[in-house]
Scaffold this active site. Sequence first.
Site, PDB file in Angstrom:
ATOM      1  N   LEU A   1       0.749  -1.202   0.049  1.00  0.00           N
ATOM      2  CA  LEU A   1      -0.024   0.031   0.048  1.00  0.00           C
ATOM      3  C   LEU A   1       0.907   1.198   0.107  1.00  0.00           C
ATOM      4  CD1 LEU A   1      -2.490  -1.005   2.649  1.00  0.00           C
ATOM      5  CD2 LEU A   1      -2.484  -1.628   0.290  1.00  0.00           C
ATOM      6  N   ASN A   2       0.848   1.946  -1.209  1.00  0.00           N
ATOM      7  CA  ASN A   2       2.047   2.909  -1.182  1.00  0.00           C
ATOM      8  C   ASN A   2       1.452   4.285  -1.608  1.00  0.00           C
ATOM      9  OD1 ASN A   2       4.742   3.393  -1.438  1.00  0.00           O
ATOM     10  ND2 ASN A   2       4.295   3.957  -3.634  1.00  0.00           N
ATOM     11  N   GLY A   3      -0.074   4.336  -1.136  1.00  0.00           N
ATOM     12  CA  GLY A   3      -0.664   5.751  -1.695  1.00  0.00           C
ATOM     13  C   GLY A   3      -0.332   6.763  -0.512  1.00  0.00           C
TER      14      GLY A   3
ATOM     15  N   LYS B   1       5.349   9.338   0.672  1.00  0.00           N
ATOM     16  CA  LYS B   1       6.040   9.099   1.731  1.00  0.00           C
ATOM     17  C   LYS B   1       7.201   7.954   1.723  1.00  0.00           C
ATOM     18  CE  LYS B   1       5.170   7.501   6.403  1.00  0.00           C
ATOM     19  NZ  LYS B   1       4.082   7.037   7.489  1.00  0.00           N
TER      20      LYS B   1
ATOM     21  N   GLY C   1      -9.590   4.954   1.481  1.00  0.00           N
ATOM     22  CA  GLY C   1      -9.124   4.159   2.407  1.00  0.00           C
ATOM     23  C   GLY C   1      -8.315   3.109   1.831  1.00  0.00           C
ATOM     24  N   HIS C   2      -7.607   2.335   2.742  1.00  0.00           N
ATOM     25  CA  HIS C   2      -6.679   1.268   1.961  1.00  0.00           C
ATOM     26  C   HIS C   2      -7.535   0.020   1.740  1.00  0.00           C
ATOM     27  CE1 HIS C   2      -6.240   0.015   6.106  1.00  0.00           C
ATOM     28  NE2 HIS C   2      -5.297   1.090   6.332  1.00  0.00           N
TER      29      HIS C   2
ATOM     30  N   ASN D   1       1.723  -2.281   4.370  1.00  0.00           N
ATOM     31  CA  ASN D   1       2.098  -0.796   4.308  1.00  0.00           C
ATOM     32  C   ASN D   1       3.467  -0.457   3.746  1.00  0.00           C
ATOM     33  OD1 ASN D   1      -0.564   0.327   4.680  1.00  0.00           O
ATOM     34  ND2 ASN D   1       0.020   0.552   6.845  1.00  0.00           N
TER      35      ASN D   1
ATOM     36  N   ASP E   1       5.505   1.985   4.427  1.00  0.00           N
ATOM     37  CA  ASP E   1       6.148   2.308   5.603  1.00  0.00           C
ATOM     38  C   ASP E   1       6.696   1.373   6.795  1.00  0.00           C
ATOM     39  OD1 ASP E   1       3.937   2.379   7.087  1.00  0.00           O
ATOM     40  OD2 ASP E   1       3.497   4.308   7.442  1.00  0.00           O
TER      41      ASP E   1
ATOM     42  N   LYS F   1       6.169   6.731  11.310  1.00  0.00           N
ATOM     43  CA  LYS F   1       4.772   7.401  11.293  1.00  0.00           C
ATOM     44  C   LYS F   1       5.380   8.940  11.600  1.00  0.00           C
ATOM     45  CE  LYS F   1       1.705   4.264  10.582  1.00  0.00           C
ATOM     46  NZ  LYS F   1       1.356   4.312   8.950  1.00  0.00           N
TER      47      LYS F   1
END
Length: 883
Positions: A80-82, A94, A187-188, A216, A218, A365
């Site tokens: 998930l790279n949005g 990010k 949303g994811h 994710n 991150d 985060k």
Amino acid sequence: MMAMSDQGLRASVDLMRRRGLGPEAISVFEHYFEQLQAGALGTIPEDSIEPLGDIQALGEVKVADDEARAALSKTAVIKLNGGLGTGMGMTGAKSALEVKDGLTFLDIIALQVLALRERWDVELPLVLMNSFRTSEESLKILAKYPDLPVQGLPLDFIQSAEPKLRPDDLMPVQWPADPELEWCPPGHGDVYVSLVTSGVLDALLEKGIRYAFLSNSDNLGATCDPDVAAWMVEHGLPYVAEVCRRTKSDRKGGHLAVRKSDGRIVLRDTAMVAEGEERFFRDIKRHSTFNANNVWIDLEVLRERMTAKQGVLGLPIIVNRKNVDPADPSSPEVIQMESAMGTAIEVFEGSEAILVPRTRFRPVKTTNDLLVIRSDFFSLDDGYHVVATVDGPEPYVDLDSAYRFVPGFEKRFPKGVPSMRDCTSLRVIGDPVFGRNVRCVGDVLIDGYRRVLDDAVLGELPVPATSPAATPRDLRTVDEHLKAILSTLEPSPTEWTRLTEALGLVVARDVRSKVDLPGFDNSSMDGYAVRAESLAAAADAPVRLRVVGEVAAGDDPAFSVGPGEAARIMTGAPIPEGADAVIAVEDTDGAASGEVECRASVPRHRYVRPRGEDVASGTVIVSAGEVVGARTIALLAACGHAGVEVHRRPHVVVLSTGTELVEPGEPLGPGQIHDSNSSMLWAAAVGAGASAEVRGAVGDSEKDLLAALDDIVTRADVVITSGGVSMGAYDVVKSALRGKGIDFVKVAMQPGKPQGYGLLTGPGGKPVPLFALPGNPVSSFVSFEVFVRPALRRLMRLTPEKRRLRPATLISGVESYGGRRQFGRAVVSRSAEGTLVAVPVAGQGSHFVADLSRANALFVVPEDVTELVAGEVVDVLLLDKEM
Ligand code: AMP
Ligand code: MG
């Protein structure tokens, strides 16, 4: 209202069509909209769920290599790279942020995947779910890895978008200042829909990829773990969610629970907590794990379900209220309907959770997280996993607001972040710029600094007492007493010490090599020393060379090797003059004399270890500050050093007091006991790296004690006494030494409340620290660990001076005195997930020597805590090195 909101739905759908969004995305939006209209709050009340019961721990899953490979060969990694990193003041993707060693999140993700492919010989496709804002930048980074794309699959797909709604009439909001802000990603949870609409789901299945690991970008801890994959395949599971054990500091993240009505596992995120039920949500005993947002899914099951439901999985909605321009709190309020990836767990019959170690949840985060991950506390291993370089808990970092956004952060760490290996906490107040090579030790508080100089070592600063209010005024805190002790001590003088006596000591000055290593060009093979040019033709047909001599290790050949000549040579023997390569004996006929037949050509320098290749004479081989170990000793010896300049090993003399004491092994009279403190303290001192000597026991007589000390002080660097420091009538250590430079104080701890410390005067006025410890064996032992060991380490210049505390889960409850720091004894072991668990020993009284010996750790109950229940986390100080 009803009519108006119908209008809202129509207007939204219209906008979505015009934006080119597919029918599935629109159906999902309609489904959410209906839920919203029906007044759904998206909450999960506590009385509708039960805590997640016992689940499988990853540590207990046993997987054979071929099962792992089989599972991985059918798995894809989806990231998930949005995310835009707005929370860290970023505007772009990010994951394009540099995290470590010049690598961005995406670089590391790519390298992790490539490493897994190589290790397991699998295809393992990587696909990003991007938003339209992150796609281009992300693909540019991945373009550095030409081997990454997999035939027939894109490297990314773009997630959907939906209109933001006005809260009053549910109409799509208008924001002409920046019309893109009228849209948000749903949303994811959108990943499932977008996998279908992008065609990626079908493309994966067509390639025989049946499982996907979603996480994710991150969270660099979320690598595609072969064991989870194999476990999922073995049990035929449709969906697996990874969870981690929750600690007190994780009260926020969502958790899984079992829905009472149908027994399915559900996810309750922060936004799904019903009003007034926050206390249940925060209760880490009731909901003991949290959702790591690492998800495994069977793509065939997903496709079936999506086909059956026309693309609507029916995920619960999350209703988010935000401002249309998130950066402008005065812009109009909007509703964003979102769904969470993890809520899909409730959709599939037979979904499971698996308990994974904390290392699989390492999201960045905040810039506080970024600092720790960039620092030397972590490194990348050869699979590009982020691994801790030291044992113990991650340092706690709290940077001031000036550092909160990435640009401000980068500006204040222009030469890299500080070393955090020995740091337990770093708090920065103000906005100093940090120099190069700064090191944080223990608890660091930076307050009022304008800048932090190059090479600064931070952490000698006073730390506020843990809880001053709880400590009566005539007591010193543990930290105050230790600080008072350490403030009187300097590292021992340095002296040249033979290698065999330097083990464990700290090098005081850089050491340079006296020689080249190797000292001369020599052969790394048994074979023939030749001129490479003589064998140029040997690649086509064998060449015969004349054998002109032989060289063994230790020889000093007087001859030289010319064209067409060879010298027989052994491993380690010097290369004779003229030769520039060695041909291995296997590539020849092995003739000892006459002519040798060579069947291969060799490049120049083949099998020649050149002089100085390992170490050049004069280079620094050991630096000041290094601790001498077996390998340091090998290097020093090889480089011609018989000894090294180190901080002197302190000599400790141990003296027990008490008329009742009898040497171990001697028979006991009435009222007598064996002296166990002497040998215990001797061993503890030696274990800490000092040299030590037992003086024996003296009776409770001031005269005898002073006479013994007069003798001891002539040869001791440190004196430790035990007994005779409390309030009793025969507490002679106290009465004899008070007023002679030794202070007797009460320390807010249990055991070990009465403590004496001060400096005696040795020969030539040399200060000799004396520790007067209480007599109960457990008190004596704890006092040694808490005060004497750090002092010895300072004398030896060892870091860190204090043992690192680590978190462990208590297996049974304990009670403690308020206002005192309690050091209990416990047996600590590792649980299946790799966390520490502590079992307090039965006898917590200060006289229980057997229970003390069974324990391998001290657990620390803070001053302001009087009771801990089973399941709570305590700090433990491990007494044995390995665990
Ligand atoms: P004291 O602080 O001298 O009153 O001693 C406290 C308790 O520890 C008494 O029960 C002593 O008998 C015991 N104790 C003192 N010194 C030693 C020792 N060297 N070995 C074992 N027990 C000791
Ligand atoms: Mg006594």
